[in-house]
Enzyme design. Structure first.
Site, PDB file in Angstrom:
ATOM      1  N   LYS A  72      54.457 -39.297  13.654  1.00 30.96           N
ATOM      2  CA  LYS A  72      53.583 -40.294  13.033  1.00 30.96           C
ATOM      3  C   LYS A  72      52.094 -39.968  13.202  1.00 30.96           C
ATOM      4  CE  LYS A  72      56.854 -44.130  13.175  1.00 30.96           C
ATOM      5  NZ  LYS A  72      57.083 -45.557  13.510  1.00 30.96           N
ATOM      6  N   ASN A  93      53.202 -44.056   8.950  1.00 30.81           N
ATOM      7  CA  ASN A  93      54.654 -44.005   8.766  1.00 30.81           C
ATOM      8  C   ASN A  93      55.038 -43.945   7.301  1.00 30.81           C
ATOM      9  OD1 ASN A  93      54.020 -46.825   8.221  1.00 30.81           O
ATOM     10  ND2 ASN A  93      56.233 -47.176   8.310  1.00 30.81           N
ATOM     11  N   ASP A 108      54.216 -50.007   9.459  1.00 23.90           N
ATOM     12  CA  ASP A 108      54.813 -50.608  10.656  1.00 23.90           C
ATOM     13  C   ASP A 108      54.018 -51.849  11.045  1.00 23.90           C
ATOM     14  OD1 ASP A 108      56.925 -48.812  11.119  1.00 23.90           O
ATOM     15  OD2 ASP A 108      55.625 -47.440  12.223  1.00 23.90           O
ATOM     16  N   GLY A 132      52.729 -54.237  27.354  1.00 22.15           N
ATOM     17  CA  GLY A 132      52.817 -52.798  27.161  1.00 22.15           C
ATOM     18  C   GLY A 132      51.512 -52.205  26.676  1.00 22.15           C
TER      19      GLY A 132
END
Length: 291
Positions: A72, A93, A108, A132
């Site tokens: 990507k 993507n 995405d 994250g």
């Protein structure tokens, strides 16, 4: 089965591996719905053949491509243009045929935005907790800033990585939007209700009983939770969000919408709400995912 003839256009996926992709289901079904003479096939591409694959696709008049891991970001040097959001994120993507090659997009993240909006959540002015700081979470941080989120609290096991992402995003957008914190410091987030996005692979099948945070005090801050994981369909994170009184969603709609938006870009059309919902239902059936 649809006929394939000399006028059939081809779209494809490049990545490695590609054996378990659900993209053919999305795009070949959309081709039927929209009566386009188009087929979609996945191609496994070795790392040292990535440039050749992109150049070859253009030479073969392939209409558009999806790009999956691990390419990507690696594919960007071989593109003619890159959409502004994709440029900020540093990953694409979806490749759309243009003069001389392909233009890269990141559906995405626009797919996640569309999925949220279908559930009545709009990022503009919203406060977000992001779990994250890896590739997916980094992209979500850029999306939130791009869409006008007021604040993003990025929680990660190591502060260094979250610091790096926060600095990137804040620098690009010229405002103090993303604040990094250690995962264990979520109590430092001001009182209030937040959208929480679970941007790690924790809880992914078969590790279905795991969650990044398990303390109920954290989930009292969450009015809506989105887990980018879609298998299992009801993750531990989602269960904990609901136990805290919030709404919870998995990544299935994001998966569907990233494909739908790519299909719209390739064909310059708008997929109807009914067609989009049918795609989501087909994916649920295929993956045995239920909200």
């Amino acid at each position: 089965m649809r006929d394939v003839d000399g006028r059939t256009r081809v779209c494809s996926l490049i990545g490695n591996p590609v054996e378990h992709t659900l993209s053919p289901l999305i795009h070949n079904t959309l081709a039927e719905y929209t009566e386009k003479n188009l087929i979609y096939v996945p191609f496994s591409v070795e790392a040292d053949r990535l440039e050749a694959a992109v150049r070859g696709a253009y030479a073969l008049h392939i209409l558009g491509l999806n790009v999956t891991v691990p390419y990507k970001s690696a594919v960007i040097p071989y593109l003619e243009e890159v959409d502004e959001l994709a440029k900020q994120i540093g990953a694409v993507n979806t490749l759309v045929r243009c003069e001389g090659g392909y233009k890269g997009y990141n559906t995405d993240m626009t797919g996640l935005k569309r999925a949220m909006e279908s559930d009545g959540i709009y990022l503009e002015g919203e406060s977000v907790i992001l779990l994250g700081a890896g590739g997916a979470a980094r992209a979500v941080a850029f999306l939130c800033a791009h869409a006008g989120a007021e604040k993003v609290w990025m929680l990660n096991r190591t502060l260094e990585r979250a610091d790096r992402v926060a600095e990137e995003v804040n620098s690009v957008f010229g405002r103090d939007c993303v604040t990094p914190l250690l995962l264990t410091d979520y109590d430092k987030i001001p009182k209030g209700k937040y959208v929480a996005v679970q941007g790690t692979s924790v809880g992914l099948h078969p590790d279905v009983e795991a969650a990044v945070v398990t303390d109920s005090a954290f989930y009292e801050k969450v009015h809506t939770g989105y887990d980018l994981v879609y298998k299992p369909g009801d993750t531990k994170f989602m269960q904990l969000v609901r136990a805290g009184g919030g709404r919870a969603f998995n990544g299935l709609k994001m998966l569907a919408w990233q494909g739908i938006l790519a299909y719209e870009l390739w064909n310059d059309i708008v997929v109807t709400k009914e067609q989009a919902q049918n795609i989501i239902e087909k994916l649920r059936e295929k993956t045995k995912v239920y909200e």
